[in-house]
Each structure stands twice: as structure tokens, then as C-alpha cells.
Design a protein around this motif. Structure first.
Motif, PDB file in Angstrom:
ATOM      1  N   HIS A  34       0.744  -1.067  -0.041  1.00 40.51           N
ATOM      2  CA  HIS A  34       0.003  -0.059   0.057  1.00 40.51           C
ATOM      3  C   HIS A  34       0.731   1.460  -0.024  1.00 40.51           C
ATOM      4  O   HIS A  34       0.625   2.165  -0.537  1.00 40.51           O
ATOM      5  N   PHE A  35       2.141   1.226   0.755  1.00 37.65           N
ATOM      6  CA  PHE A  35       2.928   2.470   0.892  1.00 37.65           C
ATOM      7  C   PHE A  35       3.526   2.563  -0.654  1.00 37.65           C
ATOM      8  O   PHE A  35       3.426   3.764  -0.739  1.00 37.65           O
ATOM      9  N   VAL A  36       4.026   1.780  -1.287  1.00 37.13           N
ATOM     10  CA  VAL A  36       4.401   1.733  -2.619  1.00 37.13           C
ATOM     11  C   VAL A  36       3.608   2.424  -3.643  1.00 37.13           C
ATOM     12  O   VAL A  36       3.933   3.098  -4.394  1.00 37.13           O
ATOM     13  N   ARG A  37       2.211   1.647  -3.403  1.00 37.72           N
ATOM     14  CA  ARG A  37       1.116   2.422  -4.274  1.00 37.72           C
ATOM     15  C   ARG A  37       0.977   3.688  -4.188  1.00 37.72           C
ATOM     16  O   ARG A  37       0.839   4.529  -5.088  1.00 37.72           O
ATOM     17  N   GLY A  38       0.738   4.078  -2.743  1.00 35.84           N
ATOM     18  CA  GLY A  38       0.640   5.396  -2.383  1.00 35.84           C
ATOM     19  C   GLY A  38       1.792   6.264  -3.154  1.00 35.84           C
ATOM     20  O   GLY A  38       1.455   7.462  -3.741  1.00 35.84           O
ATOM     21  N   ALA A  43       3.602  10.431  -7.073  1.00 30.71           N
ATOM     22  CA  ALA A  43       4.368  10.775  -7.898  1.00 30.71           C
ATOM     23  C   ALA A  43       3.594  11.155  -9.408  1.00 30.71           C
ATOM     24  O   ALA A  43       4.109  12.200  -9.936  1.00 30.71           O
ATOM     25  N   GLY A  44       2.696  10.394  -9.597  1.00 36.93           N
ATOM     26  CA  GLY A  44       1.920  10.578 -10.820  1.00 36.93           C
ATOM     27  C   GLY A  44       1.130  11.985 -10.796  1.00 36.93           C
ATOM     28  O   GLY A  44       1.052  12.639 -11.637  1.00 36.93           O
ATOM     29  N   ILE A  45       0.410  11.972  -9.635  1.00 31.52           N
ATOM     30  CA  ILE A  45      -0.267  13.602  -9.378  1.00 31.52           C
ATOM     31  C   ILE A  45       0.602  14.414  -9.465  1.00 31.52           C
ATOM     32  O   ILE A  45       0.344  15.604 -10.063  1.00 31.52           O
ATOM     33  N   THR A  46       1.757  14.346  -8.787  1.00 30.38           N
ATOM     34  CA  THR A  46       2.848  15.460  -8.781  1.00 30.38           C
ATOM     35  C   THR A  46       3.182  15.715 -10.444  1.00 30.38           C
ATOM     36  O   THR A  46       3.257  16.975 -10.647  1.00 30.38           O
ATOM     37  N   ALA A  47       3.353  14.738 -11.169  1.00 29.29           N
ATOM     38  CA  ALA A  47       3.810  15.025 -12.461  1.00 29.29           C
ATOM     39  C   ALA A  47       2.836  15.842 -13.161  1.00 29.29           C
ATOM     40  O   ALA A  47       3.008  16.446 -14.081  1.00 29.29           O
ATOM     41  N   ALA A  48       1.445  15.091 -13.185  1.00 25.97           N
ATOM     42  CA  ALA A  48       0.614  15.723 -13.823  1.00 25.97           C
ATOM     43  C   ALA A  48       0.266  17.214 -13.518  1.00 25.97           C
ATOM     44  O   ALA A  48       0.000  18.095 -14.541  1.00 25.97           O
TER      45      ALA A  48
END
Length: 59
Positions: A34-38, A43-48
Motif C-alpha cells: 500500500h505504501f509503494v502504491r501510494g 508521483a503521478g499526481i505531482t507529474a500531472a
């Protein structure tokens, strides 16, 4: 009635403690997943967000 202050012992207790240890190990593995998925989602939200901000600054 006699009250015993010694902890219970025997094969049943060993089996339960081993099962509890295995359960804890599975829970730790699940928590790490769960931690790695979070981290990935973050990271994806930051990049977007950075791409969106950059596009706003362009126009």
C-alpha cells in the motif's frame, strides 16, 4: 480455587504464536504494498500537476 501465575505453555501456544507471526508478516507485506502504491500515485499526481502548471504558464 487456585490461581496460577505461570503463563500457559505447550504445543498449542507455539502453534498460535507461529500463526500470529505469519499473520504479522503478511500484514507487513500488505502495508508495504500500500505504501509503494501510494508513492506511485503521489508521483503521478505531482507529474500531472507540474505539466498542468507548465501548460498554464505557456498560454
Amino acid at each position: 480455587m487456585t490461581i496460577s501465575h505461570t503463563p500457559p505453555s505447550g504445543p498449542g501456544l507455539m502453534r498460535r504464536s507461529r500463526g500470529l507471526f505469519r499473520w504479522g508478516r503478511r500484514q507487513r507485506r500488505a502495508a508495504a504494498g500500500h505504501f509503494v502504491r501510494g508513492l506511485s500515485y503521489g508521483a503521478g499526481i505531482t507529474a500531472a500537476s507540474l505539466v498542468g502548471y507548465w501548460l498554464q504558464q505557456l498560454w
